[in-house]
Enzyme design. Structure first.
Site, short mmCIF file in Angstrom:
data_model
loop_
_atom_site.label_atom_id
_atom_site.label_comp_id
_atom_site.label_asym_id
_atom_site.label_seq_id
_atom_site.Cartn_x
_atom_site.Cartn_y
_atom_site.Cartn_z
N TYR A 1 0.84 -1.36 0.02
CA TYR A 1 -0.01 -0.06 0.01
C TYR A 1 0.69 1.26 -0.01
CZ TYR A 1 -4.11 -2.83 0.92
OH TYR A 1 -5.25 -3.73 0.97
N SER B 1 -13.92 -2.88 -0.36
CA SER B 1 -14.87 -2.01 -1.17
C SER B 1 -16.27 -2.32 -0.69
CB SER B 1 -14.51 -2.33 -2.58
OG SER B 1 -15.23 -1.25 -3.03
N PRO B 2 -16.76 -2.25 0.80
CA PRO B 2 -18.19 -2.38 1.05
C PRO B 2 -18.97 -1.48 0.28
CG PRO B 2 -17.01 -1.76 2.77
CD PRO B 2 -15.85 -1.84 1.72
N ALA C 1 -18.72 0.06 -2.48
CA ALA C 1 -18.38 -0.17 -3.98
C ALA C 1 -17.63 0.72 -4.65
CB ALA C 1 -19.77 -0.28 -4.63
N GLY C 2 -16.86 1.52 -3.78
CA GLY C 2 -15.88 2.41 -4.28
C GLY C 2 -16.38 3.71 -5.09
N GLY C 3 -17.48 4.05 -4.37
CA GLY C 3 -18.42 5.25 -5.05
C GLY C 3 -19.19 5.06 -6.53
N LYS C 4 -19.12 3.78 -6.97
CA LYS C 4 -20.03 3.32 -7.86
C LYS C 4 -21.48 3.77 -7.54
CE LYS C 4 -16.97 -0.30 -9.43
NZ LYS C 4 -16.53 -1.73 -9.68
N PHE D 1 -23.07 5.94 -6.50
CA PHE D 1 -23.40 7.44 -6.52
C PHE D 1 -23.15 7.91 -7.98
CE2 PHE D 1 -21.93 6.54 -2.28
CZ PHE D 1 -23.25 6.81 -1.63
#
Length: 302
Positions: free
Chosen positions: A53, A213-214, A216-219, A221
């Site tokens: 990371y 990514s619970p 969904a990484g902003g998807k 929206f």
């Protein structure tokens, strides 16, 4: 906050803080130390890392913050991952992008993680991704050595499907070890782990799930994403019913699954953490859970 038992030595908090973006936060060690304390005050004690990371820098950033309050080590669980190699000038032999699950690489990676994180042991070590070349005997040899030396208290995998899990776990069980955690992408937007049977397989073997990514990484929206619009069409009325945020509904949706799904949150905004934690204060009905599920599928269940 209720804890999730991983093995006889380790328990995780129901929500896990991820540090994959810690480099981008541009915080001083003092600011990060304050944030860690805020998380602990809220019952979030499990900290998720990986050697790669932030171009191999995020573990060190965390370690500098931990140095300011060494006693915090007794209040947290430290998770890290290894097995991915990315090109960098920060460590030797990282001259390309590949997977390396050799015993030598695993042990060397753990030694570096311990030094960077400023800790004596990892509560859990995860193999970051499966490799076409992985040899379960190599992984087992490394783990036996790390456990014997007291450097790792539990072991898991990340992004492993059923056959990959079975391959590694069979070798471990032969040596009276076992996989305790599988970190998978799980969200209302990403249902693969639910639909391909891996969650059921883990539940059967009492392997706990960390959900990366619970949100969904902003998807969810993205107004141009038809799938996201379907899901949000269901979630939005629920936020009004329960007087909470979208993040709260997502945490409640994950929490309703019997497989002990622990969301890994990557935010550094404590208000978003608080909003997510509200998802434990109510329980979605079965119908509400399925309404979100079928919206994601794009069709009704049989």
């Amino acid at each position: 906050m209720e804890k999730v038992k991983i093995n006889q030595h380790v328990s995780f908090s129901k929500v896990i803080q991820g540090f994959w973006r810690a480099k981008d936060w541009n915080w001083t060690p003092q600011a990060l130390n304050r944030y860690i304390n805020e998380l602990i005050d809220r019952g979030i004690t499990t900290m998720d890392h990986a050697d790669i990371y932030g171009n191999y820098s995020c573990e060190g950033i965390f370690g500098e913050a931990l140095k300011l309050s060494p006693q915090l080590r007794n209040e947290i669980e430290v998770v890290s991952k290894c097995g991915i190699v990315l090109p960098t000038d920060r460590i030797p032999n990282a001259n390309g992008h590949r997977y390396d699950h050799s015993s030598q690489h695993i042990k060397r990676s753990v030694e570096r993680s311990l030094q960077e994180l400023n800790v004596d042991y990892l509560d859990t070590l995860l193999i970051h991704r499966p490799s076409p070349l992985m040899n379960p005997d190599e992984i087992t040899e490394a783990l036996k050595s790390l456990v014997t030396e007291g450097k790792v208290k539990s072991f898991g995998v990340s992004n492993f499907n059923k056959s990959q899990y079975d391959l590694i776990n069979h070798s471990l069980v032969c040596d009276k070890l076992h996989i305790t955690v599988n970190q998978l992408e799980v969200s209302p937007y990403t249902l693969d782990a639910i639909d391909d049977g891996i969650l059921n397989h883990m539940f059967k073997d009492d392997v706990k799930i960390m959900a990366w990514s619970p949100m969904a990484g902003g998807k969810l929206f993205d107004l141009n994403d038809e799938k996201a619009k379907r899901i949000m069409h269901v979630i939005t009325p629920l936020t009004e019913k329960y007087e909470v945020t979208t993040n709260s509904i997502i945490v409640a949706w994950l929490n309703k699954h019997p497989a002990s799904i622990m969301p890994v949150l990557g935010t550094h905004n404590i208000n978003r953490i608080d909003a997510a934690l509200e998802g434990f204060n109510f329980t979605l009905t079965d119908q509400e859970w399925f309404d979100i599920y079928t919206a994601s599928l794009g069709h009704d269940i049989p």
